[in-house]
Motif scaffolding. Structure first.
Motif, short mmCIF file in Angstrom:
data_model
loop_
_atom_site.label_atom_id
_atom_site.label_comp_id
_atom_site.label_asym_id
_atom_site.label_seq_id
_atom_site.Cartn_x
_atom_site.Cartn_y
_atom_site.Cartn_z
N GLN A 2 61.27 62.94 49.11
CA GLN A 2 61.89 61.65 49.40
C GLN A 2 60.83 60.60 49.73
O GLN A 2 60.93 59.45 49.31
N ALA A 3 59.78 60.99 50.47
CA ALA A 3 58.69 60.06 50.78
C ALA A 3 57.94 59.68 49.50
O ALA A 3 57.57 58.52 49.29
N PHE A 4 57.71 60.66 48.64
CA PHE A 4 57.02 60.42 47.37
C PHE A 4 57.84 59.51 46.46
O PHE A 4 57.29 58.60 45.80
N ALA A 5 59.16 59.71 46.39
CA ALA A 5 60.02 59.01 45.44
C ALA A 5 60.35 57.59 45.87
O ALA A 5 60.88 56.82 45.05
N SER B 128 53.43 69.46 47.66
CA SER B 128 54.14 69.74 48.91
C SER B 128 53.90 71.17 49.35
O SER B 128 53.91 72.10 48.53
N ASP B 129 53.66 71.37 50.63
CA ASP B 129 53.63 72.71 51.20
C ASP B 129 54.39 72.68 52.52
O ASP B 129 54.71 71.61 53.03
N ASN B 130 54.71 73.83 53.07
CA ASN B 130 55.52 73.88 54.29
C ASN B 130 54.71 74.42 55.47
O ASN B 130 55.12 75.35 56.16
N PHE B 131 53.55 73.80 55.70
CA PHE B 131 52.70 74.19 56.82
C PHE B 131 52.22 72.96 57.59
O PHE B 131 52.02 71.89 56.99
N LEU B 132 52.03 73.13 58.87
CA LEU B 132 51.43 72.09 59.70
C LEU B 132 50.19 72.67 60.37
O LEU B 132 50.18 73.84 60.78
N PRO B 133 49.13 71.87 60.53
CA PRO B 133 47.89 72.40 61.11
C PRO B 133 48.01 72.68 62.60
O PRO B 133 48.65 71.93 63.34
N SER B 134 47.39 73.77 63.02
CA SER B 134 47.26 74.05 64.45
C SER B 134 45.95 73.43 64.93
O SER B 134 45.24 72.76 64.18
N GLU B 135 45.60 73.68 66.16
CA GLU B 135 44.36 73.13 66.72
C GLU B 135 43.19 74.08 66.55
O GLU B 135 42.09 73.82 67.04
N HIS B 136 43.39 75.17 65.82
CA HIS B 136 42.37 76.21 65.70
C HIS B 136 41.71 76.15 64.31
O HIS B 136 42.40 76.11 63.29
N ASN B 137 40.39 76.19 64.27
CA ASN B 137 39.66 76.15 63.01
C ASN B 137 38.33 76.88 63.13
O ASN B 137 37.77 77.03 64.23
N GLN C 285 61.00 70.71 54.44
CA GLN C 285 59.73 70.03 54.20
C GLN C 285 59.63 69.55 52.76
O GLN C 285 59.13 68.45 52.49
N THR C 286 60.10 70.37 51.81
CA THR C 286 60.07 69.95 50.40
C THR C 286 60.93 68.71 50.19
O THR C 286 60.52 67.77 49.49
N GLU C 287 62.12 68.71 50.77
CA GLU C 287 63.01 67.55 50.64
C GLU C 287 62.37 66.31 51.27
O GLU C 287 62.40 65.22 50.67
N ARG C 288 61.77 66.46 52.45
CA ARG C 288 61.14 65.30 53.11
C ARG C 288 59.97 64.77 52.28
O ARG C 288 59.82 63.56 52.10
#
Length: 448
Positions: A344-347, A232-241, A338-341
């Motif tokens: 919960q999805a994993f479990a 788990s990490d607490n980041f979401l991708p932007s449109e820049h790469n 984000q860690t909790e989400r």
């Protein structure tokens, strides 16, 4: 004697659970060792000790060996994690304690350990005299001598891995592992950490204190149990790469980036300043709310910037970011939510774990002080771990919580047995694909 009597009472209360977690000051460990309490050592398969770097490791190991007739692995930490206290993130600032995690023989059927010397002496000396291929070859030669009868059955065997935190050799180690081709078990672990100013991050492998090594702990579970891996990490991708157009894997620097809409490499600091609308001297602070990630097997693995070097005009990363790698700008989200989400999805569909081992980036602890106490999803079962200088989840990554959780087949059958083989093929292929991309990019830049 009161402490000794209390500890005996804990041991005598019913059957021993597969995973136990406890925390002791050095003084309490001395008293328990002097009292001759062996902690049911005949039923213990492995002991992990998470030790603040200010303590004497040799003393801690000596005391533990008086209590346990089992392998005792110690790692230096940049902070501990435990379900046995008030919160997941342990604070040892005022009274350093040793966090102990015991695993029973009913859970671990076999434990085999190997220590690999890492070719990093030049890096530790502040130089870069050895080529990447030579580093891989030196590691590969040692791996070729490993021969364990550990079952490769998915869900039953794994390799808990510790890498000395200042070695910069995590990716070369994993490249050599996949190049060898005999180790289909998942490798999960972290780079040993330390408190600020310590300057070294050792581990103890039962034989000695190590500072330029990696420890591979091969574990085979009893057939009644299985494990699952969590990330788990607490980041979401932007449109820049961008593509990395100039880097130094030993120094872990990136100096030039190639924009998708441009065929000419540009200075990395210039590119990011333009993207984030800031001056070079403001870039370090502006990056607090951002990180980067590289696609690996359809997932994004975070690579974070340690500092912006305005003098040498480059970015220093906590992880090797090779030439040709794609870097995606990532935007920070709430750590606790984000860690909790993610958990919960994993479990979903899984029983409650019998216990687990966590490897969590020191940057998560440092950058999210107001979020740490809100993470409650691991409080109902025995877990322990530490804040690392980089995590290992098949490949090296940063700012990520990586974990292995253990389950009993009696509580529910394992429905993800084949996933590990897919992961092995994906991670193994990552390094080969990266080399191919790098060759093509080099030709494109060289002959543009």
């Amino acid at each position: 004697m009161h402490l000794a009597a209390l500890f005996r009472g804990v041991l005598d209360a019913g059957s021993r659970p597969p995973v136990r977690v406890a925390s002791y000051t050095l003084e309490v460990l001395e008293e328990l060792a002097s009292a001759g309490i062996a902690s049911n050592s005949s039923d213990c398969a492995l002991v992990l000790g998470y030790v603040p770097s200010c303590l004497d490791f040799e003393q801690v190991h000596r005391l533990l060996k008086r209590r346990y007739n089992a392998p005792c692995i110690l790692t230096s930490t940049a902070g501990e994690l435990s379900s046995s206290g008030k919160g997941l993130y342990v604070s040892n600032e005022h009274e350093p304690k040793v966090l102990i995690q015991e695993f029973s023989k009913s859970l671990f059927e076999r434990v085999e350990m190997d220590t690999i010397e890492l070719p990093c002496e030049d890096i530790l000396d502040g130089e870069n005299r050895i080529s990447p291929s030579v580093r891989r070859e030196r590691i590969a030669k040692q791996l070729s001598q490993i021969n364990h009868e550990i079952s490769p059955e998915p869900g039953r065997s794994l390799v808990l891995t510790l890498v000395n935190g200042f070695s910069h050799c995590e990716n070369w180690l994993m490249e050599a592992v996949y190049q060898d081709g005999r180790f289909s078990q998942p490798f999960i672990g972290g780079s040993t950490g330390c408190l600020p100013g310590a300057g070294h991050a050792p581990f103890h492998d039962e034989q000695a204190l190590r500072n330029q090594h990696a420890l591979l702990c091969f574990i085979e579970l009893h057939e009644d149990f299985y494990f699952r891996l969590f990330k788990s990490d607490n980041f979401l991708p932007s449109e820049h790469n961008w593509m990395v157009a100039e880097s130094d894997p030993a120094e872990r620097t990136v100096s030039k980036l190639l924009c998708p809409q441009d065929s000419r490499p540009r200075e990395a600091i210039e590119v990011l300043c333009q993207q984030l609308d800031c001056q070079p001297e403001e870039l370090q602070q502006r990056l607090v709310n951002y990180s980067f990630a590289t696609p690996v097997a359809g997932e994004l693995f975070v690579r974070s910037v340690s500092w912006v070097d305005l003098e040498k005009r480059c970015l220093h990363f906590y992880c090797d970011v090779p030439f040709g790698a794609e870097l995606i700008l990532m935007e920070q989200q709430s750590l606790s939510e984000q860690t909790e989400r993610d958990y919960q999805a994993f479990a979903e569909g899984l029983p409650q774990p019998l216990g687990g081992v966590l490897f969590d980036c020191i940057q998560r602890r440092r950058n999210n002080p107001g979020e740490l106490e809100k993470i409650q999803c691991f409080k109902d079962f025995p877990i322990a771990g530490f804040s690392t200088f980089g995590e290992l989840f098949g490949v090296n990554l940063n700012e990520t919580l990586c974990a292995v959780f253990f389950y009993s087949h009696k509580d529910g059958r394992d429905s993800q047995r084949d996933a590990e083989l897919d992961d092995y093929n994906d991670y193994s292929g990552y390094f080969k694909r990266q080399q191919s991309v790098a060759r093509n990019l080099w030709r494109a830049i060289r002959f543009r």
